[in-house]
Scaffold this motif. Structure first.
Motif: not given
Length: 336
Positions: A145-148, A290-296
Motif C-alpha cells: 500500500a505504501v509503495t502504491a 508517507d505511511f501516515e499520509q496514506m492512512n489518512r
C-alpha cells in the motif's frame, strides 16, 4: 514463543519453525503480539536468491505485520498497552529524502522480520492501525500500500483527471487502482484473464487490457488515450514490461519503477525512451510520513485492502506455496 526462520535460501524446505526466548522491551521499545503478516514478491525473491539487495540466511522472514502492544519499555510515549499497531517497512526512515543506509535495515534480509508470535521494536517504527481495518487487512499495508501511495505522489502527485496505468493484479497494483480513483484519476489496468479483469473493474479500473490477447498492449493504451499516453505508469514488471510502459507514457509523464516480477528482458528502445521525455522515479516503498499520509487517505475514503486468502500460522509453507503459484488476486495473509 514460535518463529519461522530460513536456515538457508534456495527452497521453501529451508523454512523451519524455531523456538525463541520471549523478548523484553527496553527504553522506547514496545513488545508487539503479532496477529497477522502478509507476503510480498520480495519474500519470494529473497527465498530464491533473486533479491536485488544482499540478504543473509538465518533471519525470520516477512516485512509486513499488524498486532497489539502488550508491553512497553521505559519512556515510551507513542503507544500504550492495548493499542493496535502496524509496522513501517523501513524501521528508521521517518520522512524526507530516502537515505541509502535505510536499505541496510530491512526486515527479513538484514534483520529478523515478523513471522513470529512476538516482536520487540522501537516505538518510532510503528503506526496506529486504522480502526476500521482488521489485523489481516492492516498487515497488507506496510509494503504494497505504501509503495502504491509513493508511486502516485512524490513531488508530482497525480491530479484529478489524469490517467494512471497499472500492471497486473498484485498487491501494489490493486492498491494503486483504489488510491488513484480516490484522487480523481482515470485508471487503465492490464491483466491476463477476463475473470481478473472483472475484479479490477470492480475496484475502479476504467479500462482493462488483456496482455495475453494484446502482447503489444501499449498500442491499446494509446488507443484508449487518443494516442496521448498515460500520465503515470505504476511499473511493477521491470525488465519484461518496461519497453511497453515507455511506449504507454505521455510526453513528460512519469514511470514509477517498483518491481521486477516480469523477468523476460528485452533491450530498451532508446528512441522510444528519448521521445517520451518521461521522468523515471525509483520507488523504495516509503517513509513513516508517507505511511501516515496514506492512512489518512485510507480512512477518509474507507479503502479496503484486497485479500485473496488467509492462512493460519500453522500453514506457513502452504501460504508460501500458494503465493508462489501466482494464482492470487490481492494479498496472501497469515493469521497468527
Amino acid at each position: 514463543m514460535q518463529s519461522y526462520r530460513f536456515k538457508q535460501f534456495g527452497s521453501l524446505d529451508y523454512l523451519v519453525p524455531h523456538q525463541e526466548e520471549m523478548p523484553e522491551p527496553q527504553a522506547r521499545e514496545v513488545l508487539v503480539r503479532i496477529r497477522a503478516t502478509s507476503l510480498n514478491y520480495r519474500d519470494l525473491a529473497i527465498m530464491n536468491g533473486q533479491y536485488t539487495l544482499p540478504a543473509g540466511a538465518g533471519h525470520i522472514p516477512l516485512s509486513d505485520a499488524a498486532g497489539d502492544v502488550v508491553r512497553v519499555g521505559e519512556r515510551v510515549e507513542r503507544f500504550k498497552v492495548g493499542d493496535r499497531v502496524v509496522n513501517t517497512f523501513m524501521p528508521r526512515w521517518f520522512g524526507g529524502v530516502f537515505q541509502a543506509s535505510s536499505r541496510n535495515e530491512l526486515y527479513g534480509s538484514d534483520r529478523d522480520g515478523w513471522l513470529t508470535e512476538y516482536k520487540v521494536v522501537s516505538e518510532e517504527s510503528l503506526l496506529s492501525l486504522p480502526d476500521y481495518l482488521s489485523y489481516e487487512e492492516g498487515a497488507t499495508l506496510p509494503c504494497a500500500a505504501v509503495t502504491a501511495w509513493a508511486a502516485l505522489n512524490g513531488d508530482r502527485p497525480i491530479k484529478a483527471g489524469e490517467t494512471v496505468l497499472t500492471l497486473g493484479s498484485g498487491g501494489v497494483s490493486l492498491f494503486a487502482i483504489q488510491l488513484a480513483k480516490s484522487m480523481g484519476a482515470k485508471v487503465i489496468a492490464t491483466t491476463s484473464s477476463e475473470a481478473k479483469a472483472v475484479r479490477l473493474r470492480t475496484l475502479g479500473a476504467d479500462e482493462v487490457i488483456n496482455y495475453v490477447q494484446h502482447p503489444q498492449w501499449s498500442q491499446e493504451v494509446l488507443r484508449l488515450t487518443n494516442e496521448q499516453g498515460v500520465n503515470r505508469v505504476v511499473e511493477v514488471g521491470g525488465p519484461g514490461t518496461l519497453n511497453q510502459s515507455i511506449q504507454s507514457v505521455c510526453i513528460g509523464g512519469e514511470l514509477a519503477l517498483i518491481g521486477f516480477v516480469a523477468q523476460d528482458a528485452a533491450a530498451i528502445d532508446f528512441f522510444s525512451l528519448f521521445k517520451s521525455a518521461a521522468r523515471f522515479r525509483v520507488i523504495s516503498v516509503g517513509s513513516r510520513e508517507d505511511f501516515e499520509q496514506m492512512n489518512r487517505a485510507l480512512v477518509q475514503h474507507k479503502i479496503m485492502p484486497v485479500i485473496d486468502r488467509v492462512f493460519p500460522f500453522t500453514q506457513v509453507r502452504e501460504a508460501w506455496q500458494y503465493f508462489g503459484s501466482r494464482q492470487h488476486v490481492g494479498k496472501v495473509v497469515i493469521s497468527h
